[in-house]
Scaffold this motif. Structure first.
Motif, PDB file in Angstrom:
ATOM      1  N   ALA A 220       0.698  -1.243  -0.297  1.00 26.19           N
ATOM      2  CA  ALA A 220      -0.023  -0.181   0.413  1.00 26.19           C
ATOM      3  C   ALA A 220       0.784   1.182   0.075  1.00 26.19           C
ATOM      4  CB  ALA A 220      -0.972   0.309   1.244  1.00 26.19           C
ATOM      5  N   PHE A 221       1.880   1.284   0.574  1.00 31.44           N
ATOM      6  CA  PHE A 221       2.707   2.764   0.773  1.00 31.44           C
ATOM      7  C   PHE A 221       3.559   2.522  -0.138  1.00 31.44           C
ATOM      8  CE2 PHE A 221       3.493   1.973   5.767  1.00 31.44           C
ATOM      9  CZ  PHE A 221       2.219   2.575   5.993  1.00 31.44           C
ATOM     10  N   TYR A 222       3.675   1.365  -1.119  1.00 30.74           N
ATOM     11  CA  TYR A 222       4.398   1.752  -2.558  1.00 30.74           C
ATOM     12  C   TYR A 222       3.668   2.126  -3.676  1.00 30.74           C
ATOM     13  CZ  TYR A 222       6.397  -0.900  -6.365  1.00 30.74           C
ATOM     14  OH  TYR A 222       7.198  -0.907  -8.133  1.00 30.74           O
ATOM     15  N   LEU A 223       2.653   1.292  -4.003  1.00 31.59           N
ATOM     16  CA  LEU A 223       1.656   1.649  -4.233  1.00 31.59           C
ATOM     17  C   LEU A 223       1.162   3.336  -3.914  1.00 31.59           C
ATOM     18  CD1 LEU A 223      -0.733  -0.979  -4.701  1.00 31.59           C
ATOM     19  CD2 LEU A 223       1.168  -0.463  -6.706  1.00 31.59           C
ATOM     20  N   GLN A 228       4.430   0.543 -10.048  1.00 27.38           N
ATOM     21  CA  GLN A 228       3.936  -0.277 -10.550  1.00 27.38           C
ATOM     22  C   GLN A 228       4.226  -1.335 -10.560  1.00 27.38           C
ATOM     23  OE1 GLN A 228       2.213   1.546 -13.284  1.00 27.38           O
ATOM     24  NE2 GLN A 228       2.719   3.068 -12.196  1.00 27.38           N
ATOM     25  N   LEU A 229       3.205  -2.223 -10.581  1.00 26.53           N
ATOM     26  CA  LEU A 229       3.081  -3.706 -10.398  1.00 26.53           C
ATOM     27  C   LEU A 229       4.142  -4.563 -11.847  1.00 26.53           C
ATOM     28  CD1 LEU A 229       0.057  -4.220  -8.005  1.00 26.53           C
ATOM     29  CD2 LEU A 229       2.730  -3.963  -7.001  1.00 26.53           C
ATOM     30  N   ALA A 237       6.602  -6.164 -12.091  1.00 25.88           N
ATOM     31  CA  ALA A 237       7.889  -5.391 -11.941  1.00 25.88           C
ATOM     32  C   ALA A 237       7.421  -4.520 -10.780  1.00 25.88           C
ATOM     33  CB  ALA A 237       7.492  -4.747 -13.281  1.00 25.88           C
ATOM     34  N   LEU A 238       8.726  -3.913 -11.158  1.00 28.39           N
ATOM     35  CA  LEU A 238       8.704  -3.125  -9.479  1.00 28.39           C
ATOM     36  C   LEU A 238       9.505  -1.315  -9.537  1.00 28.39           C
ATOM     37  CD1 LEU A 238      10.654  -5.948  -6.451  1.00 28.39           C
ATOM     38  CD2 LEU A 238       7.939  -4.212  -6.256  1.00 28.39           C
ATOM     39  N   THR A 239       8.537  -0.426  -8.971  1.00 26.45           N
ATOM     40  CA  THR A 239       9.594   0.762  -9.688  1.00 26.45           C
ATOM     41  C   THR A 239      10.836   0.894  -8.327  1.00 26.45           C
ATOM     42  OG1 THR A 239       7.301   1.456 -10.390  1.00 26.45           O
ATOM     43  CG2 THR A 239       9.372   3.340  -9.472  1.00 26.45           C
ATOM     44  N   GLU A 240      11.700   1.118  -8.538  1.00 21.93           N
ATOM     45  CA  GLU A 240      13.049   1.142  -7.899  1.00 21.93           C
ATOM     46  C   GLU A 240      13.134   1.818  -7.110  1.00 21.93           C
ATOM     47  OE1 GLU A 240      18.270   1.723  -8.052  1.00 21.93           O
ATOM     48  OE2 GLU A 240      16.317   0.786  -9.255  1.00 21.93           O
ATOM     49  N   ALA A 241      12.254   3.587  -7.510  1.00 18.16           N
ATOM     50  CA  ALA A 241      12.368   4.902  -6.455  1.00 18.16           C
ATOM     51  C   ALA A 241      11.309   4.343  -5.880  1.00 18.16           C
ATOM     52  CB  ALA A 241      12.505   5.845  -7.730  1.00 18.16           C
ATOM     53  N   ALA A 242      10.468   4.332  -5.978  1.00 17.10           N
ATOM     54  CA  ALA A 242       9.067   4.053  -5.090  1.00 17.10           C
ATOM     55  C   ALA A 242       9.231   3.019  -4.143  1.00 17.10           C
ATOM     56  CB  ALA A 242       7.930   3.653  -5.922  1.00 17.10           C
ATOM     57  N   LEU A 243       9.793   2.224  -4.476  1.00 14.32           N
ATOM     58  CA  LEU A 243      10.460   0.597  -2.973  1.00 14.32           C
ATOM     59  C   LEU A 243      11.669   1.950  -2.049  1.00 14.32           C
ATOM     60  CD1 LEU A 243      10.065  -1.552  -1.503  1.00 14.32           C
ATOM     61  CD2 LEU A 243      11.359  -2.891  -4.093  1.00 14.32           C
ATOM     62  N   GLY A 312       0.117  12.742   2.703  1.00 16.80           N
ATOM     63  CA  GLY A 312      -0.699  12.991   3.907  1.00 16.80           C
ATOM     64  C   GLY A 312      -2.631  12.666   2.606  1.00 16.80           C
ATOM     65  N   THR A 313      -2.036  12.262   1.388  1.00  9.67           N
ATOM     66  CA  THR A 313      -2.982  12.170   0.490  1.00  9.67           C
ATOM     67  C   THR A 313      -3.156  10.634   1.112  1.00  9.67           C
ATOM     68  OG1 THR A 313      -1.564  12.756  -1.616  1.00  9.67           O
ATOM     69  CG2 THR A 313      -3.355  11.564  -2.061  1.00  9.67           C
ATOM     70  N   SER A 314      -5.058  10.354   0.302  1.00  9.09           N
ATOM     71  CA  SER A 314      -5.217   9.216   0.805  1.00  9.09           C
ATOM     72  C   SER A 314      -5.295   8.533   0.093  1.00  9.09           C
ATOM     73  CB  SER A 314      -7.017   9.737   1.238  1.00  9.09           C
ATOM     74  OG  SER A 314      -6.975  10.335   2.268  1.00  9.09           O
ATOM     75  N   PHE A 315      -4.910   6.966   0.580  1.00  9.49           N
ATOM     76  CA  PHE A 315      -4.636   5.814  -0.252  1.00  9.49           C
ATOM     77  C   PHE A 315      -4.765   4.468   0.763  1.00  9.49           C
ATOM     78  CE2 PHE A 315      -2.368   2.344  -2.390  1.00  9.49           C
ATOM     79  CZ  PHE A 315      -2.433   2.418  -3.598  1.00  9.49           C
TER      80      PHE A 315
END
Length: 429
Positions: A220-223, A228-229, A237-243, A312-315
């Motif tokens: 959830a934090f990653y998305l 990306q999945l 797949a995994l997005t390096e910067a986001a992870l 702080g954006t809801s997700f």
């Protein structure tokens, strides 16, 4: 509305709903009936009904938690709704059987067995959680709804609910109960933070199942970071910067005891709850249904908030339950479709979801919930929710994210090293 006017060995005009109390057995049957009245037909219309001979018995499979004979508020509402359907449809009986969700004699295994060896024992309508809906559809055990007359492409449904009933653009389920990841907290201890920085500064411990094999909290934090999945070819797949952003935050959180290393001892929501309750910790990431169940069964004195995110954006991530069609007879599926539609009526679900402790699939259903604070948070979660990824994606990415989470929280590796390890394992044959 389909008009059912069928005659058979029962007395004319009679219908029954067979409801049975929950027990430890995998399959249960029971008794009694009620008398029904015909559905009124709008002037100038011609009723259409399937050419099914005699009295029709529709069989429903449910997990014990949805038992209409449980005498719980939710059970009583469902029982009354089923009785209302048979009252409006003379000649239609409803038989309810309870099945475990998983294991021997569970919902999916029973569908597999009956489909191969005893098709006449198949249910007409079966309640399936989203992961089992995926499996049942891929195995050819359930049938799509007729989207010429039925669609979830409407503003009447939350986006997570539209996703929940659909597989590869085909509608296999009618959503009736949702669930989402939320933050439970003790209001006498803290005011919940909406963003990660405020969490770090608050110095309050946050419990979550860090060793969850599906790594849903990390996911959830990653998305929420824009990760990306799948790649352009549809491969996991995994997005390096986001992870990397998520794992660096975990490292900071571990350093200030916001996320201590011993969180890695919890693999399930239940284990996280046990730790949260036993030690009276201030915050817990959990499922909405678990929070509502705790509020109903104990003097928990808890409050609810949406998941904190980096900005702080809801997700959040959501999942839930669907009504699926399992009969091999097209005419029975037509009748079962009308029953499923009857059971996802907005007014009914407004009352039933509140009593059962689940998120409704419609915004309109949530508006009638009596607890304004709960309604507000649940609405934020429902509007921002994305469906939990498909089982095959979780099978590929979940263990990698879990391993990265555990290694960083236990200080066994740095965030960059954990990211590279995950990417290398994902790309290896």
């Amino acid at each position: 509305m389909l008009v059912i006017s069928l005659a058979g060995c029962n007395a004319p005009g009679q219908s029954e709903v067979t409801l049975t109390p929950a027990s430890q057995t995998a399959e249960i049957q029971g008794t009694p009936g009620i008398e029904g009245t015909p559905i009124p037909v709008a002037p100038g219309t011609t009723p259409s009904s399937p050419s099914l001979p005699g009295v029709v018995t529709l069989r429903i499979w449910l997990p014990p938690e949805f038992d209409p004979y449980s005498a719980s508020p939710a059970g009583n509402l469902l029982k009354a709704r089923l009785e209302e359907f048979t009252a409006q449809n003379p000649g239609v009986n409803i038989e309810v059987r309870l099945k475990a969700v998983q294991g021997a004699g569970g919902l999916l295994e029973s569908l597999v067995t009956a489909s191969a060896a005893a098709p006449l024992a198949l249910p007409d309508l079966v309640a399936l959680p989203r992961p089992l809906l995926e499996s049942a559809a891929l195995k050819g055990l359930i049938y799509p709804y007729n989207t010429d007359t039925l669609s979830l492409d409407s503003a009447d449904w939350y986006e997570y609910a539209r996703q929940m009933g659909t597989l590869q653009t085909t509608l296999f389920g009618l959503p009736f109960a949702g669930d989402a990841l939320v933050l439970a907290y003790r209001p006498e201890v803290l005011t919940p933070a909406r963003d990660w920085q405020a969490l770090l500064e608050g110095s309050h411990l946050l419990v979550f199942p860090a060793a969850d094999p599906n790594a849903l909290v990390t996911l959830a934090f990653y998305l929420a970071q824009g990760g990306q999945l799948q790649d352009e070819q549809g491969r996991p797949a995994l997005t390096e910067a986001a992870l990397l952003n998520v794992l660096e935050y975990y490292q900071q959180a571990a350093a200030v005891n916001l996320m201590p290393f011993w969180l890695t001892q919890s693999e399930t929501d239940g284990q996280a709850w046990a730790t949260f309750t036993a030690e009276q910790h201030p915050m817990l990431i959990t499922w909405l249904s678990s929070y509502l169940s705790a509020q109903n069964t104990a003097a928990a004195n808890l409050a609810l908030a949406t998941l904190p995110t980096s900005d702080g954006t809801s997700f959040t991530l959501a999942t839930g339950w669907n009504w699926a069609l399992a009969s091999q007879d097209p005419l029975r599926r037509e009748l079962s479709t009308h029953l499923a539609e009857f059971l996802v009526d907005e007014t009914f679900l407004a009352a039933w979801t509140q009593a059962a402790g689940y998120l409704p699939p419609y915004p309109g259903a949530l508006e009638t919930w009596t607890d304004s604070a709960l309604r507000s948070v649940a609405g934020q979660a429902a509007r921002s929710a994305q469906l939990v990824p498909p089982t095959e994606i979780l099978a590929s990415l979940g263990p990698l994210l879990e391993q990265a989470t555990v290694s960083v929280l236990k200080a066994e590796s740095t965030p960059p090293y954990a990211v590279q390890t995950a990417l290398e394992q994902l790309s290896s044959p």
